[in-house]
Design a protein around this motif. Structure first.
Motif, mmCIF file in Angstrom:
data_model
loop_
_atom_site.group_PDB
_atom_site.id
_atom_site.type_symbol
_atom_site.label_atom_id
_atom_site.label_comp_id
_atom_site.label_asym_id
_atom_site.label_seq_id
_atom_site.Cartn_x
_atom_site.Cartn_y
_atom_site.Cartn_z
ATOM 1 N N ILE A 193 -0.088 -14.627 1.903
ATOM 2 C CA ILE A 193 0.100 -13.222 1.547
ATOM 3 C C ILE A 193 1.582 -12.879 1.681
ATOM 4 C CG2 ILE A 193 -0.485 -10.839 2.092
ATOM 5 C CD1 ILE A 193 -3.077 -11.856 3.318
ATOM 6 N N VAL A 194 2.192 -12.443 0.594
ATOM 7 C CA VAL A 194 3.572 -11.954 0.614
ATOM 8 C C VAL A 194 3.499 -10.458 0.900
ATOM 9 C CG1 VAL A 194 5.757 -11.819 -0.622
ATOM 10 C CG2 VAL A 194 4.172 -13.701 -1.107
ATOM 11 N N CYS A 195 4.201 -9.992 1.933
ATOM 12 C CA CYS A 195 3.993 -8.622 2.389
ATOM 13 C C CYS A 195 5.202 -8.126 3.175
ATOM 14 C CB CYS A 195 2.742 -8.557 3.274
ATOM 15 S SG CYS A 195 2.833 -9.661 4.721
ATOM 16 N N ASP A 196 5.098 -6.861 3.595
ATOM 17 C CA ASP A 196 6.106 -6.312 4.497
ATOM 18 C C ASP A 196 5.646 -6.550 5.933
ATOM 19 O OD1 ASP A 196 4.117 -4.422 4.997
ATOM 20 O OD2 ASP A 196 5.011 -2.913 3.687
ATOM 21 N N GLY A 197 6.181 -5.801 6.885
ATOM 22 C CA GLY A 197 5.894 -6.077 8.282
ATOM 23 C C GLY A 197 4.744 -5.286 8.881
ATOM 24 N N TRP A 198 3.930 -4.616 8.043
ATOM 25 C CA TRP A 198 2.836 -3.821 8.590
ATOM 26 C C TRP A 198 1.869 -4.714 9.368
ATOM 27 C CZ3 TRP A 198 1.803 0.622 10.296
ATOM 28 C CH2 TRP A 198 0.502 1.102 10.409
ATOM 29 N N ARG A 199 1.457 -4.260 10.539
ATOM 30 C CA ARG A 199 0.716 -5.102 11.483
ATOM 31 C C ARG A 199 -0.648 -5.546 10.965
ATOM 32 N NH1 ARG A 199 1.100 0.011 13.779
ATOM 33 N NH2 ARG A 199 -0.840 1.224 13.858
ATOM 34 N N SER A 200 -1.235 -4.826 10.007
ATOM 35 C CA SER A 200 -2.557 -5.224 9.502
ATOM 36 C C SER A 200 -2.529 -6.605 8.867
ATOM 37 C CB SER A 200 -3.053 -4.195 8.473
ATOM 38 O OG SER A 200 -3.267 -2.940 9.075
ATOM 39 N N TYR A 201 -1.392 -6.983 8.294
ATOM 40 C CA TYR A 201 -1.313 -8.288 7.637
ATOM 41 C C TYR A 201 -1.403 -9.430 8.652
ATOM 42 C CZ TYR A 201 0.170 -5.548 3.604
ATOM 43 O OH TYR A 201 0.211 -4.642 2.581
ATOM 44 N N THR A 212 10.157 -12.527 -1.915
ATOM 45 C CA THR A 212 10.164 -11.063 -1.897
ATOM 46 C C THR A 212 8.823 -10.528 -2.384
ATOM 47 O OG1 THR A 212 10.988 -10.806 -4.161
ATOM 48 C CG2 THR A 212 12.629 -11.080 -2.414
ATOM 49 N N ASN A 213 8.586 -9.263 -2.099
ATOM 50 C CA ASN A 213 7.319 -8.631 -2.450
ATOM 51 C C ASN A 213 7.471 -7.712 -3.659
ATOM 52 O OD1 ASN A 213 4.571 -8.348 -2.035
ATOM 53 N ND2 ASN A 213 4.796 -6.564 -0.711
ATOM 54 N N ASN A 214 8.354 -8.078 -4.580
ATOM 55 C CA ASN A 214 8.636 -7.205 -5.719
ATOM 56 C C ASN A 214 7.423 -6.970 -6.616
ATOM 57 O OD1 ASN A 214 11.289 -6.895 -5.002
ATOM 58 N ND2 ASN A 214 11.967 -8.689 -6.128
ATOM 59 N N ARG A 215 6.588 -7.982 -6.768
ATOM 60 C CA ARG A 215 5.423 -7.822 -7.641
ATOM 61 C C ARG A 215 4.557 -6.644 -7.185
ATOM 62 N NH1 ARG A 215 4.484 -11.975 -11.192
ATOM 63 N NH2 ARG A 215 5.534 -13.955 -10.744
ATOM 64 N N ALA A 216 4.243 -6.611 -5.912
ATOM 65 C CA ALA A 216 3.391 -5.541 -5.399
ATOM 66 C C ALA A 216 4.091 -4.196 -5.478
ATOM 67 C CB ALA A 216 2.988 -5.845 -3.952
ATOM 68 N N GLU A 255 0.839 -1.189 0.000
ATOM 69 C CA GLU A 255 0.000 0.000 0.000
ATOM 70 C C GLU A 255 0.877 1.242 0.000
ATOM 71 O OE1 GLU A 255 1.468 -0.545 3.864
ATOM 72 O OE2 GLU A 255 0.299 -2.000 2.725
ATOM 73 N N THR A 256 0.331 2.341 -0.507
ATOM 74 C CA THR A 256 1.047 3.607 -0.508
ATOM 75 C C THR A 256 0.064 4.728 -0.217
ATOM 76 O OG1 THR A 256 2.599 5.020 -1.747
ATOM 77 C CG2 THR A 256 0.776 4.072 -2.989
ATOM 78 N N GLY A 257 0.550 5.784 0.408
ATOM 79 C CA GLY A 257 -0.316 6.889 0.795
ATOM 80 C C GLY A 257 -0.748 7.732 -0.393
ATOM 81 N N VAL A 258 -1.939 8.316 -0.287
ATOM 82 C CA VAL A 258 -2.463 9.215 -1.315
ATOM 83 C C VAL A 258 -3.406 10.201 -0.638
ATOM 84 C CG1 VAL A 258 -4.467 7.781 -1.871
ATOM 85 C CG2 VAL A 258 -3.504 9.279 -3.628
ATOM 86 N N SER A 259 -3.522 11.381 -1.209
ATOM 87 C CA SER A 259 -4.426 12.389 -0.655
ATOM 88 C C SER A 259 -5.824 12.174 -1.215
ATOM 89 C CB SER A 259 -3.929 13.793 -1.014
ATOM 90 O OG SER A 259 -4.853 14.778 -0.583
ATOM 91 N N LEU A 260 -6.791 11.993 -0.321
ATOM 92 C CA LEU A 260 -8.191 11.832 -0.712
ATOM 93 C C LEU A 260 -8.969 13.049 -0.239
ATOM 94 C CD1 LEU A 260 -8.874 8.090 0.238
ATOM 95 C CD2 LEU A 260 -8.201 9.031 -1.971
ATOM 96 N N GLU A 261 -9.265 13.936 -1.185
ATOM 97 C CA GLU A 261 -9.995 15.158 -0.857
ATOM 98 C C GLU A 261 -9.341 15.901 0.307
ATOM 99 O OE1 GLU A 261 -14.411 14.657 -1.082
ATOM 100 O OE2 GLU A 261 -13.894 12.530 -1.228
ATOM 101 N N GLY A 262 -8.017 15.930 0.299
ATOM 102 C CA GLY A 262 -7.259 16.640 1.327
ATOM 103 C C GLY A 262 -6.989 15.846 2.578
ATOM 104 N N GLU A 263 -7.534 14.643 2.679
ATOM 105 C CA GLU A 263 -7.314 13.790 3.845
ATOM 106 C C GLU A 263 -6.378 12.636 3.476
ATOM 107 O OE1 GLU A 263 -8.453 14.547 6.782
ATOM 108 O OE2 GLU A 263 -9.666 16.247 6.103
ATOM 109 N N ASN A 264 -5.800 12.004 4.494
ATOM 110 C CA ASN A 264 -4.917 10.865 4.248
ATOM 111 C C ASN A 264 -5.711 9.669 3.747
ATOM 112 O OD1 ASN A 264 -2.649 12.265 5.111
ATOM 113 N ND2 ASN A 264 -2.853 11.586 7.228
ATOM 114 N N GLY A 265 -5.183 9.027 2.728
ATOM 115 C CA GLY A 265 -5.792 7.822 2.196
ATOM 116 C C GLY A 265 -4.717 6.867 1.737
ATOM 117 N N TRP A 266 -5.148 5.725 1.192
ATOM 118 C CA TRP A 266 -4.196 4.684 0.804
ATOM 119 C C TRP A 266 -4.657 4.018 -0.482
ATOM 120 C CZ3 TRP A 266 0.071 4.541 3.806
ATOM 121 C CH2 TRP A 266 -0.022 5.153 5.063
#
Length: 472
Positions: free
Chosen positions: A301-309, A414-418, A255-266
């Motif tokens: 799921i191939v992923c990084d260490g973010w706790r949601s996974y 590795t998570n290169n595809r994502a 996942e990567t961050g993006v601005s959604l109508e001025g608010e934080n989104g992903w």
């Protein structure tokens, strides 16, 4: 026997050379201190760009992995230096390290196309004396490729037949070039959509191009509505991709961050060998994964260490690229971490070599246990430096997830595809700045999913989009 103390005279007061050397030593220490301060400033500046979370190909002069002779070439973001489609650009084996194929490869010549027509080129008179010429003594062929001249828009009027059947139902004649909505055909809609989302051209420049090349005058708001119409027709394909992803044995998520109508989104991505699914969300939580993969996804799921996974699933493969980047970064700063870094690279290299033989399940399980024991030996030691201890904690926290790929042949380490699929979103983000509406989110995720899935399948996005627009 009486003891006696031998005293030496103070030479500094009587020997000018000693005084001179002491003064020179003091000056050198001052210069060294200034240089140390400058080096530290440069290191701090460099760390803003070279850290474990920066793709390896963006780290200038990074050759550590190659110097080790390991196989971390497919770790991190191995293809970041390649084209936008994720293909690597091989470097020339010359002194300048230029781009291109490595030295020693045979050259490749582009295949000549079959000609659509043949034009005979003759002369009637000599270009020197003007004498009349007969048949040529010999001829040579030359195939020239070109694109058609742009022209003005073609407006076609369709007389559409309506039929009232004896059964009481009305039948309306259809044609593939008549759009479902609006008065612009599939070519205009396809060109607008691909220019915006594949070539990342702003709407204002698309407007200028259409006016200059095709004499088509449309507003930027109209161009935006074109992409919305395309997204509506592609949405069933989007949902089909979502269902296929949910049935895959292994997926890559990021996942990567993006601005959604001025608010934080992903923007989330879930990728397989032949599907790329995007989803724009306000959250970075477990709910986002449930929305993409369903509540009961049973694959890995191939992923990084973010706790949601780990909150969503216990069937994970943690990315070795992130791990090796972390260890390299820490080893560059602290000598205490060097043995850890070297051991991790050796474990990874040995596992990759072992798996090349496609061993049976019993040998895979035996090798996994051995590798886990090696990782446990690393974390069960005492380390003095806090940052080195953080690296060890990082290894320990993912202990159950580093070695899934050893026993499951369908899982990559590795998570290169994502990460490759997210680079397209990052580039778009820099251009559009923010997503301003729910409709914009819908358009972005739908169209990008279709384009990148077609690319992953080796299909032509222009042709595939035309098929859907003409048959919907």
């Amino acid at each position: 026997m009486s003891s006696s103390t031998v005293s030496f005279p103070d030479c500094s007061a009587t020997c000018p050379r000693v005084v001179e050397l002491e003064e020179e030593n003091r000056e050198l220490k001052e210069k060294l201190a200034v240089k140390d301060e400058r080096i530290e400033r440069l290191r701090n500046k460099l760390r803003k760009h070279e850290n474990p979370h920066v793709p390896s190909s963006q780290k200038c002069g990074t050759t550590k992995a190659k110097d080790r002779g390991d196989e971390n070439d497919d770790g991190g973001d191995e293809d970041v230096s390649g084209e936008e489609d994720g293909s690597s650009q091989e470097k020339l084996g010359d002194e300048n390290g230029g781009r291109g194929r490595n030295g020693g490869h045979d050259g490749e010549t582009r295949k000549k196309p079959e000609p659509d027509r043949t034009v005979v080129v003759l002369e009637e008179r000599c270009s020197n004396c003007g004498r009349e010429l007969g048949d040529p003594d010999w001829t040579r062929t030359e195939i020239v490729e070109d694109i058609p001249n742009p022209g003005s828009v073609k407006a076609v009027e369709y007389e559409i037949g309506h039929y009232e059947c004896e059964c009481g139902e009305e039948t309306v004649a259809t044609h593939e070039d008549i759009p479902e909505k609006g008065n612009f055909g599939p070519n205009v809609l396809t060109q607008t959509t691909l220019l915006k989302f594949q070539e990342r051209v702003p709407y204002g420049k698309i407007q200028n191009l259409f006016e200059d090349v095709y004499e088509l005058q449309v507003s930027t708001n109209t161009l935006y509505s074109f992409t919305g119409r395309v997204a509506d027709q592609l949405r069933p394909f989007y949902e089909e991709i979502r269902q296929k992803v949910r049935r895959c044995e292994s997926v890559h998520c990021d996942e990567t961050g993006v601005s959604l109508e001025g608010e934080n989104g992903w923007v989330w991505t879930t990728t397989t060998e032949s599907e790329v699914l995007y989803n724009v969300r306000e959250d970075r939580s477990q709910k986002a994964l449930e929305h993409m993969l369903g509540e009961n996804y049973s694959g890995t799921i191939v992923c990084d260490g973010w706790r949601s996974y780990s909150a969503y699933s216990s069937n994970l493969q943690r990315c070795w690229s992130h791990l090796l980047n972390e260890s390299e970064f820490t080893a560059d700063k602290h000598h205490e971490a060097v043995p850890i870094d070297e051991k991790l690279h050796k474990i990874y290299k040995d596992l990759k070599k072992f798996l090349e033989e496609d061993p049976p399940p019993d040998r895979r399980e035996e090798r996994r246990k051995k590798a886990r024991k090696e990782l446990e030996d690393l974390v069960n030691q005492n380390y003095e430096n806090d940052e080195v201890q953080e690296l060890v904690n990082y290894i320990e926290n993912g202990m159950d997830y580093w070695l899934t790929f050893v026993t499951n042949p369908e899982v990559e380490p590795t998570n290169n595809r994502a990460e490759r699929s997210l680079r397209k979103i990052v580039t778009l983000r820099k251009i559009i700045g923010t997503i301003r509406s729910e409709r914009g989110r819908y358009i972005l995720e739908t169209i990008m999913t279709a384009i990148e899935t077609w690319k992953a399948r080796g299909q032509n996005p222009h042709k595939e989009m035309q098929k859907i627009l003409r048959t919907s």
